[in-house]
Scaffold this active site. Structure first.
Site, PDB file in Angstrom:
ATOM      1  N   ALA A 146     -10.987  -5.279   1.618  1.00  0.00           N
ATOM      2  CA  ALA A 146     -10.238  -5.175   0.353  1.00  0.00           C
ATOM      3  C   ALA A 146     -10.831  -6.055  -0.749  1.00  0.00           C
ATOM      4  CB  ALA A 146      -8.776  -5.539   0.603  1.00  0.00           C
TER       5      ALA A 146
ATOM      6  N   HIS B 270     -10.818   3.330   8.217  1.00  0.00           N
ATOM      7  CA  HIS B 270      -9.351   3.432   8.199  1.00  0.00           C
ATOM      8  C   HIS B 270      -8.872   4.647   7.421  1.00  0.00           C
ATOM      9  CE1 HIS B 270      -9.009  -1.189   8.980  1.00  0.00           C
ATOM     10  NE2 HIS B 270      -9.495  -0.528   9.988  1.00  0.00           N
TER      11      HIS B 270
ATOM     12  N   CYS C   6       3.117  25.141   7.252  1.00  0.00           N
ATOM     13  CA  CYS C   6       3.315  25.503   8.667  1.00  0.00           C
ATOM     14  C   CYS C   6       4.564  24.839   9.232  1.00  0.00           C
ATOM     15  CB  CYS C   6       2.077  25.097   9.495  1.00  0.00           C
ATOM     16  SG  CYS C   6       2.033  23.336   9.917  1.00  0.00           S
TER      17      CYS C   6
ATOM     18  N   CYS D  38       4.199  20.579   5.383  1.00  0.00           N
ATOM     19  CA  CYS D  38       3.146  21.592   5.199  1.00  0.00           C
ATOM     20  C   CYS D  38       3.778  22.995   5.264  1.00  0.00           C
ATOM     21  CB  CYS D  38       2.142  21.394   6.335  1.00  0.00           C
ATOM     22  SG  CYS D  38       0.872  22.642   6.467  1.00  0.00           S
TER      23      CYS D  38
ATOM     24  N   ASP E 120      -9.644   3.290  -0.459  1.00  0.00           N
ATOM     25  CA  ASP E 120      -9.535   3.605  -1.898  1.00  0.00           C
ATOM     26  C   ASP E 120     -10.611   4.575  -2.398  1.00  0.00           C
ATOM     27  OD1 ASP E 120     -10.682   0.203  -2.406  1.00  0.00           O
ATOM     28  OD2 ASP E 120     -11.894   2.008  -2.164  1.00  0.00           O
TER      29      ASP E 120
ATOM     30  N   ARG F 100      -4.157  -9.768   2.182  1.00  0.00           N
ATOM     31  CA  ARG F 100      -3.818 -11.161   2.562  1.00  0.00           C
ATOM     32  C   ARG F 100      -4.316 -12.094   1.468  1.00  0.00           C
ATOM     33  NH1 ARG F 100      -5.547  -7.923   6.322  1.00  0.00           N
ATOM     34  NH2 ARG F 100      -4.151  -7.426   8.047  1.00  0.00           N
TER      35      ARG F 100
ATOM     36  N   ASN G 121     -17.403 -13.863   1.095  1.00  0.00           N
ATOM     37  CA  ASN G 121     -15.945 -13.851   1.086  1.00  0.00           C
ATOM     38  C   ASN G 121     -15.422 -15.125   0.443  1.00  0.00           C
ATOM     39  OD1 ASN G 121     -13.838 -11.976   2.064  1.00  0.00           O
ATOM     40  ND2 ASN G 121     -13.021 -13.837   3.001  1.00  0.00           N
TER      41      ASN G 121
ATOM     42  N   ASP H 152     -17.680 -14.769  -5.628  1.00  0.00           N
ATOM     43  CA  ASP H 152     -17.147 -13.449  -5.951  1.00  0.00           C
ATOM     44  C   ASP H 152     -18.173 -12.346  -5.645  1.00  0.00           C
ATOM     45  OD1 ASP H 152     -14.768 -12.334  -8.117  1.00  0.00           O
ATOM     46  OD2 ASP H 152     -16.525 -11.089  -7.733  1.00  0.00           O
TER      47      ASP H 152
ATOM     48  N   CYS I 140      -0.956  21.295  11.887  1.00  0.00           N
ATOM     49  CA  CYS I 140      -2.114  22.207  11.769  1.00  0.00           C
ATOM     50  C   CYS I 140      -3.378  21.484  11.329  1.00  0.00           C
ATOM     51  CB  CYS I 140      -1.776  23.346  10.791  1.00  0.00           C
ATOM     52  SG  CYS I 140      -1.696  22.830   9.071  1.00  0.00           S
TER      53      CYS I 140
HETATM   54  N1  APR Z   1     -14.916 -11.725  -3.962  1.00  0.00           N
HETATM   55  C1  APR Z   1     -15.081 -12.123  -2.663  1.00  0.00           C
HETATM   56  N2  APR Z   1     -14.072 -12.133  -1.745  1.00  0.00           N
HETATM   57  C2  APR Z   1     -12.844 -11.749  -2.178  1.00  0.00           C
HETATM   58  C3  APR Z   1     -12.588 -11.336  -3.502  1.00  0.00           C
HETATM   59  C4  APR Z   1     -13.684 -11.332  -4.411  1.00  0.00           C
HETATM   60  N3  APR Z   1     -13.518 -10.949  -5.694  1.00  0.00           N
HETATM   61  N4  APR Z   1     -11.252 -11.042  -3.623  1.00  0.00           N
HETATM   62  C5  APR Z   1     -10.707 -11.252  -2.405  1.00  0.00           C
HETATM   63  N5  APR Z   1     -11.650 -11.676  -1.540  1.00  0.00           N
HETATM   64  C6  APR Z   1     -11.492 -11.950  -0.107  1.00  0.00           C
HETATM   65  C7  APR Z   1     -10.238 -12.734   0.241  1.00  0.00           C
HETATM   66  O1  APR Z   1     -10.530 -14.119   0.280  1.00  0.00           O
HETATM   67  C8  APR Z   1      -9.856 -12.185   1.626  1.00  0.00           C
HETATM   68  O2  APR Z   1     -10.321 -13.027   2.668  1.00  0.00           O
HETATM   69  O3  APR Z   1     -11.332 -10.691   0.519  1.00  0.00           O
HETATM   70  C9  APR Z   1     -10.577 -10.845   1.725  1.00  0.00           C
HETATM   71  C10 APR Z   1      -9.624  -9.668   1.844  1.00  0.00           C
HETATM   72  O4  APR Z   1      -8.976  -9.788   3.092  1.00  0.00           O
HETATM   73  P1  APR Z   1      -7.749  -8.816   3.438  1.00  0.00           P
HETATM   74  O5  APR Z   1      -6.828  -8.763   2.267  1.00  0.00           O
HETATM   75  O6  APR Z   1      -7.234  -9.249   4.764  1.00  0.00           O
HETATM   76  O7  APR Z   1      -8.384  -7.369   3.537  1.00  0.00           O
HETATM   77  P2  APR Z   1      -9.172  -6.713   4.757  1.00  0.00           P
HETATM   78  O8  APR Z   1      -9.997  -7.734   5.483  1.00  0.00           O
HETATM   79  O9  APR Z   1      -9.892  -5.545   4.201  1.00  0.00           O
HETATM   80  O10 APR Z   1      -7.978  -6.210   5.711  1.00  0.00           O
HETATM   81  C11 APR Z   1      -8.343  -5.436   6.839  1.00  0.00           C
HETATM   82  O11 APR Z   1      -6.001  -5.017   7.309  1.00  0.00           O
HETATM   83  O12 APR Z   1      -3.895  -4.525   6.529  1.00  0.00           O
HETATM   84  C12 APR Z   1      -5.019  -3.998   7.137  1.00  0.00           C
HETATM   85  O13 APR Z   1      -5.694  -1.745   7.059  1.00  0.00           O
HETATM   86  C13 APR Z   1      -5.624  -2.912   6.286  1.00  0.00           C
HETATM   87  O14 APR Z   1      -7.976  -2.360   5.995  1.00  0.00           O
HETATM   88  C14 APR Z   1      -7.023  -3.430   5.979  1.00  0.00           C
HETATM   89  C15 APR Z   1      -7.269  -4.411   7.109  1.00  0.00           C
END
Ligand code: APR
Length: 257
Positions: free
Chosen positions: A23, A128, A163, A161, A104, A35, A226, A243, A139
């Protein structure tokens, strides 16, 4: 030599480079993370969106899913410089595949924007699924999500759906198995990678989070980009706490140098 230069050198020399995203790569595009500060799971309970709840109470599941979708995907959002940098690395034959936990569709949009320039972009595995689609559980028919969400928002709970089957968002829910072929392909890509980049993920959700460890144990150079620490940091060769929109274009430019 600094960490990014080292990563760029390894990418330049690699046969197979794989990117694994979460994310955090879409956060700069305005898509909330799950998170960390102001995460989606601070506003909702993961338990509302389990596969078991969908099966037991599809009406209640869909009522909550509409709210979640409005929070996560309200308004337009575009690929950012990090998505574009990965698409460009693919175009330059420096990236074999993107394994994403994100639903997304932004990696696909970044690739599409350059598709006319080449045919063999990096393959994109949506581990995912994709939130822009729904699928009938009887279906199997897939549909764009907008008209179905419209019907659900107007009271058709759950949306069904032609069906008679119930539609399900085309994403992997908590407690639902990832499609075998997808996780198998992801595991073999991680195992054969020479460089594995884990980008914008907290690396806490299995089985996806085990991929960086698999790559490391197979001898790949593992780089983590990260903002916060992850449980895999100690197995990584390079950890960059900056970032994604700053780091990924820098890596791409260094590789191209
Ligand atoms: N640059 C670098 N890192 C970033 C930035 C950014 N601009 N913005 C956020 N982050 C980091 C955060 O520090 C965090 O550790 O991205 C990480 C996102 O972690 P999560 O929110 O846990 O997302 P993700 O790891 O994709 O979650 C995995 O959990 O809830 C399920 O299915 C959902 O696919 C998801 C899975």
């Amino acid at each position: 030599m600094d960490d990014l230069e080292r990563l760029a050198d390894d990418i330049r020399d690699a046969e197979t480079v794989v990117a694994f995203t979460g994310a955090g790569i879409s956060q700069p595009s305005g898509v909330p993370t799950f998170r960390g500060d102001d995460g989606v799971w601070d506003k909702f309970d993961e338990g509302q969106f389990t596969y078991g709840r969908f099966q037991r109470n599809p009406e209640g599941f869909w009522a909550d899913r509409i709210e979640l979708q409005q929070v996560m995907f309200d308004g337009e959002y575009e690929p950012n410089a990090a998505h574009e940098a990965l698409a460009a690395m693919g175009r330059d034959d420096n990236l074999e595949a993107i394994l994403t936990q994100n639903t997304d569709g932004l990696h696909g949009e970044a690739a599409t924007s350059v598709r006319e320039e080449r045919t063999d972009e990096p393959s994109i595995l949506e581990l995912h699924g994709n939130s822009q689609r729904v699928r009938c559980i009887d279906c199997g028919k897939r549909m764009e999500d907008d008209p179905i969400f419209e019907r659900a928002t107007n009271g058709e709970l759950p949306p069904t759906c032609d069906c008679g089957g119930v539609y399900k968002p085309d994403v992997v829910l908590f407690g639902e198995q990832l499609p075998g072929a997808v996780i198998q392909r992801a595991r073999s890509l991680a195992g054969e990678s020479d460089v594995f980049l884990a980008i914008g993920s907290s690396l806490v959700v299995e089985p996806a989070a085990s991929l960086p460890r698999l790559a490391a144990s197979s001898g790949a150079t593992v780089g983590i980009v990260n903002l916060e620490s992850t449980p895999v940091d100690s197995s990584a060769d390079v950890v960059v706490r900056e970032d994604v929109t700053d780091v990924l274009p820098k890596i791409r430019d260094l590789v191209e140098k």
